[in-house]
Write an enzyme that holds these catalytic residues in place. Structure first.
Site, mmCIF file in Angstrom:
data_model
loop_
_atom_site.group_PDB
_atom_site.id
_atom_site.type_symbol
_atom_site.label_atom_id
_atom_site.label_comp_id
_atom_site.label_asym_id
_atom_site.label_seq_id
_atom_site.Cartn_x
_atom_site.Cartn_y
_atom_site.Cartn_z
ATOM 1 C CD1 TRP A 172 -2.810 1.601 0.656
ATOM 2 C CD2 TRP A 172 -1.393 2.401 2.188
ATOM 3 N NE1 TRP A 172 -3.228 2.858 0.986
ATOM 4 C CE2 TRP A 172 -2.368 3.379 1.926
ATOM 5 C CE3 TRP A 172 -0.378 2.683 3.112
ATOM 6 C CZ2 TRP A 172 -2.389 4.621 2.561
ATOM 7 C CZ3 TRP A 172 -0.392 3.921 3.747
ATOM 8 C CH2 TRP A 172 -1.396 4.871 3.475
ATOM 9 C CG ASP A 229 -13.438 8.712 -2.327
ATOM 10 O OD1 ASP A 229 -13.459 7.796 -1.489
ATOM 11 O OD2 ASP A 229 -12.705 8.701 -3.330
ATOM 12 N NE ARG A 254 -10.890 1.765 4.899
ATOM 13 C CZ ARG A 254 -11.540 2.565 4.080
ATOM 14 N NH1 ARG A 254 -12.462 2.110 3.283
ATOM 15 N NH2 ARG A 254 -11.270 3.854 4.029
ATOM 16 C CE LYS A 301 -11.084 6.269 -5.397
ATOM 17 N NZ LYS A 301 -10.596 7.348 -4.508
ATOM 18 C CD1 TRP A 302 -14.871 -1.861 -7.707
ATOM 19 C CD2 TRP A 302 -16.359 -1.990 -9.358
ATOM 20 N NE1 TRP A 302 -15.367 -3.142 -7.723
ATOM 21 C CE2 TRP A 302 -16.279 -3.252 -8.733
ATOM 22 C CE3 TRP A 302 -17.227 -1.843 -10.448
ATOM 23 C CZ2 TRP A 302 -17.027 -4.351 -9.157
ATOM 24 C CZ3 TRP A 302 -17.969 -2.929 -10.861
ATOM 25 C CH2 TRP A 302 -17.876 -4.169 -10.216
ATOM 26 C CG ASP A 303 -11.833 1.889 -2.824
ATOM 27 O OD1 ASP A 303 -10.865 1.130 -2.996
ATOM 28 O OD2 ASP A 303 -11.799 2.852 -2.029
ATOM 29 C CG MET A 304 -11.895 -5.075 -3.965
ATOM 30 S SD MET A 304 -10.609 -5.865 -3.017
ATOM 31 C CE MET A 304 -9.278 -5.918 -4.187
ATOM 32 C CB CYS A 307 -9.910 2.528 -6.588
ATOM 33 S SG CYS A 307 -9.228 3.056 -5.005
ATOM 34 C CG ASP A 344 -5.096 5.289 -0.968
ATOM 35 O OD1 ASP A 344 -5.811 5.685 -1.902
ATOM 36 O OD2 ASP A 344 -5.486 4.464 -0.117
HETATM 37 C C1 DGJ Z 1 -9.238 3.734 -0.544
HETATM 38 C C2 DGJ Z 1 -9.001 4.548 -1.765
HETATM 39 O O1 DGJ Z 1 -7.759 4.238 -2.315
HETATM 40 C C3 DGJ Z 1 -9.106 6.026 -1.424
HETATM 41 O O2 DGJ Z 1 -8.825 6.797 -2.544
HETATM 42 C C4 DGJ Z 1 -10.485 6.304 -0.894
HETATM 43 O O3 DGJ Z 1 -11.421 6.111 -1.904
HETATM 44 C C5 DGJ Z 1 -10.774 5.424 0.289
HETATM 45 N N1 DGJ Z 1 -10.539 4.043 0.006
HETATM 46 C C6 DGJ Z 1 -12.192 5.600 0.746
HETATM 47 O O4 DGJ Z 1 -12.530 4.732 1.717
#
Ligand code: DGJ
Length: 754
Positions: free
Chosen positions: A201, A368, A445, A478-481, A528, A550
């Site tokens: 990370w 976000d 998390r 923005k599709w986060d994981m 993401c 990040d």
């Molecule tokens: C992780 C992402 O990398 C960040 O940019 C942001 O969207 C956070 N999650 C939000 O929880």
């Protein structure tokens, strides 16, 4: 032109375009031998002399009384274990009697214009006649009645071979695929350096190099995602190969789940490179009539160094992997509220940010995490994809309309694969969380992963997202994981099929992506995963850009972006200017420096513009205006890495040249200042040697040949104030003093050199 020549007499296949050749053949035992991959060879009737056989002691031979034909020495195309080859194989099939020995032999082949879609998987495509040509070779193992279909596509304009394999069980017995890699190539020798993209990370895709050594060297992920630890990419370069010269081979897997990429150097220093789904924990059950399709691997070759290799990937991915209306489309300048507000916002705060962003020239406002359910921190609501009315009284619907009315596009964050225990979805469907019966669940998390191997889960999340997307004005997702899979287990899979879980999970992710991109073709997706932990070619098929990391610190970003461009195009690299002191490192760098770094990507901001001084706002306006002017060139021109931050104490340089070589932008970064430094010059590349270029520095003119041979001399080093203060010299060397400085020059062609 792209062509596949089959020689019936020698049973050789020669795939070639004007620049590369790939040659394979049917060996005398019916298996496939690998003959050549590299710079184009003029076609000949036979390349059989590329096959090397030798008598050796202490090995095994295929035929009695034949002391030559051993798969221990013959270079192969898609090898199996246990029939005289003792290296790691490309596949392994467990049969009902427990045997793992296979005997696939050539049956037939077909050559056709174009390329067929891979069922349920992302892959490169061809477009129109003559764009690419495909060879499919059918091999059969008659004892187990199984077909194996190897597929190879070569392109006319892209120096790449796309490979994949399909297994079909035609017999009555149940077969278990324990290993089914996407590609394997035996290189003649191992005099290579291997380049891999590693990290964690906040420092994703750092470049690591090692000289190939005997034995196995590999990168992999078994986290359920391609990961920030290792990227599904490998390069092999000769020791003398540089960024601009020499042989370079690149391998990318178009896949986002568990993977393995490895090179095995054997006793004769043959290097076997192979890549595919990680065999650890993988077993795919094939009953009669069932098939298994591997993901696609892309192999590129360039004689023009690592930049040539990378440009092959960039051009292919921009033009034949990214789909839909965002293919080759300039990416909007965005402002994302994450670092500006984190979870602490309401409609008014957001509108204030959006209003100011609009004033500065931003085109897309992205909301976000924190807009849904009752999400006020990272402890709840994932899975509840409806507006947080406490924060947004008129919902995302009202907010998105207001933002659009300001003249901005609106984007929204989702984390569709996740669930919190504190959520309505969990109350309704505790059974949808990935967990192993009888075992406790680990969290990351505070969240848990939904079982995407269960179609009902994917259907439900699609419905929930569809509602939001239909009722609001959303142009970007923005599709986060944000966590990896633990206690892996598919609740709807039988015990014998649990080895399919990880792959079925990622197929579920692809299914949702496919449905969403098909239903909302106007939406630009950004992938993401806690920054860039799932930045791979599989994702690019659905999401043309990815949040690279990040870590938004300018100096750290140099390394991340430099490494990322090894395989992925500038257009795909989400890169934002954030506030200082930087939130990841507490480092302060100038706005100019941060802008110069973030320009080389899908550019945007990650800060509260209302907290900027008037001077900073003015500078940002200028940055955005500059970027818009050159965005097409930066995102889709030919990108060249010039100075490697991993080898130069962080100092870095790169440039981009438009396809007609009329305009170029050179960006040069210094990380730490050195006292009384040596003179500096930068050798440029990719320009037209016969053209003159005017430089934005002071309007001076240089020859393209001069810039590429003598180099670009700069005032980049900076003496500090000591000499002037002490009265030794009269002039100051400018404002670019100290650490973290950069120069960016535009070169415009201004005529021929006479
Ligand atoms: C992780 C992402 O990398 C960040 O940019 C942001 O969207 C956070 N999650 C939000 O929880």
């Amino acid at each position: 032109m792209a062509n596949i020549i089959y020689n019936e007499a020698t049973k050789e296949f020669h795939l070639q375009n004007n620049r590369i050749s790939y040659i394979l053949c049917v060996l005398e035992n019916g298996q496939l031998g690998h003959l050549y991959f590299g710079k184009r060879l003029t076609h000949r009737d036979s390349f059989q002399h590329f096959i090397q056989m030798r008598t050796q002691s202490h090995t095994a031979y295929v035929y009695e009384q034949n002391f030559l034909f051993s798969l221990d020495t013959i270079r192969q195309e898609y090898p199996s274990y246990g029939t005289t080859d003792f290296r790691e194989p490309a596949y392994e099939i467990i049969q009902e009697n427990g045997s793992r020995i296979c005997g696939f032999v050539y049956e037939s082949h077909r050559i056709f214009d174009g390329k067929e879609r891979l069922s349920c998987l992302p892959a490169c495509y061809t477009e129109g006649e003559g764009d690419g040509i495909t060879l499919e070779i059918l091999l059969e193992d008659p004892l187990i009645s199984m077909d194996m279909i190897l597929s190879y596509t070569i392109y006319e304009d892209y120096d790449a071979i796309c490979r994949s394999v399909r297994f079909v069980n035609k017999g009555e017995q149940t077969l278990r695929l324990n290993r089914a890699l996407s590609m394997s190539v035996d290189f003649y020798d191992s005099d290579f350096e291997m380049i891999q993209l590693d990290g964690a990370w906040s420092r994703e895709r750092h470049i690591d190099r090692r000289k190939l050594a005997k034995g196995i060297q590999s990168v992999s992920s078994i986290r359920g995602a391609s990961s920030s630890d290792h990227n599904p990419f490998l390069a092999l370069k000769r020791p003398h190969t540089t960024e601009c010269r020499g042989d370079a081979y690149g391998f990318c897997l178009v896949y986002s789940g568990n993977f393995l990429a490895q090179v095995e150097v054997d006793r004769y220093e043959v290097a076997r490179i192979s890549m595919g789904i990680h065999p650890f924990g993988f077993t795919w059950v094939l009953k009669q009539g069932e098939e298994f399709q591997t993901p696609e691997a892309v192999m590129v070759y360039s004689p023009d160094g690592l930049n040539g290799m990378s440009q092959n990937f960039h051009n292919l991915f921009n033009n034949r992997l990214v789909r839909g209306r965002w293919r080759n489309a300039e990416r909007p300048v965005l402002l994302n509220n994450w670092e500006a507000t984190y979870f602490d916002f309401n409609e008014e705060t957001l509108l204030d940010i959006a209003r100011k962003a609009r004033e500065l020239g931003v085109e897309l406002f992205v909301l976000d995490d924190g807009w849904f359910g009752k999400r006020d921190d990272a402890g709840s609501s994932l899975g509840d994809w409806y507006s947080h009315i406490g924060k947004l009284p008129e919902g995302v619907e009202g907010l998105s309309k207001k933002v659009e009315d300001m003249g901005l596009k609106f984007g929204l964050w989702f984390e569709p694969e996740m669930i919190n225990k504190v959520s309505c979805l969990y109350e309704e469907h505790e059974d949808w969380v990935i967990k192993t019966p009888g075992r406790s669940m680990s969290h990351g998390r505070n969240q848990y992963v939904l079982d995407y191997s269960n179609k009902a889960v994917v259907d439900r999340i699609f419905e929930d997202m569809e509602k939001v997307l239909t009722h609001s004005r959303i142009s970007y997702i923005k599709w986060d994981m944000n966590r990896n899979i633990t206690e892996a287990y598919g609740s709807v899979l039988s015990g014998e099929r649990q080895g399919e879980f990880f792959h079925r999970y990622i197929l579920g992710v692809y299914d949702l992506y496919e449905r969403l991109t098909a239903s909302f073709p106007h939406i630009l997706f950004e992938s993401c995963a806690s920054g860039g932990a799932r930045f791979d070619a599989g994702m690019l098929y659905y999401a043309p850009q990815g949040w690279a990391s990040d870590d938004t610190d300018g100096a750290e970003r140099l390394k991340i972006q430099y490494g990322t461009t090894m395989a992925y195009p500038v257009s795909s690299i989400g890169a934002h200017v954030s506030a200082v002191p930087n939130h990841q490192l507490r480092r302060t760098t100038s706005l100019k420096f941060r802008g110069h770094v973030a320009y080389f990507g899908a550019f945007g901001y990650e800060l509260d513009p209302n907290k900027l001084t008037d001077e900073e706002q003015k500078e940002i306006k200028e940055q955005i205006a500059f970027f818009k002017k050159y965005r097409k060139l930066i995102q889709f021109g030919d990108f060249y890495r010039l100075k490697d931050p991993f080898l130069n104490g962080g100092d870095c340089a790169w440039m981009v040249v438009d396809k007609d070589k009329k305009t170029a932008i050179v960006s040069w970064y210094k990380v730490l200042a050195t006292p009384n430094p040596k003179l500096k010059k930068l050798l440029l590349t990719g320009l037209d040697p016969h053209m003159a270029y005017r430089c934005s520095r002071a309007g001076e003119v240089y020859g393209g040949d001069e810039l590429m041979n003598m180099g670009f001399l700069t005032d980049m080093e900076f003496t500090g104030t000591y000499a002037r203060t002490a009265g030794v010299i009269k002039t100051d060397s400018g404002t670019d003093q100290g650490d973290f400085t950069s120069h960016l020059y535009v070169l415009e062609c201004c005529g021929n050199l006479s």
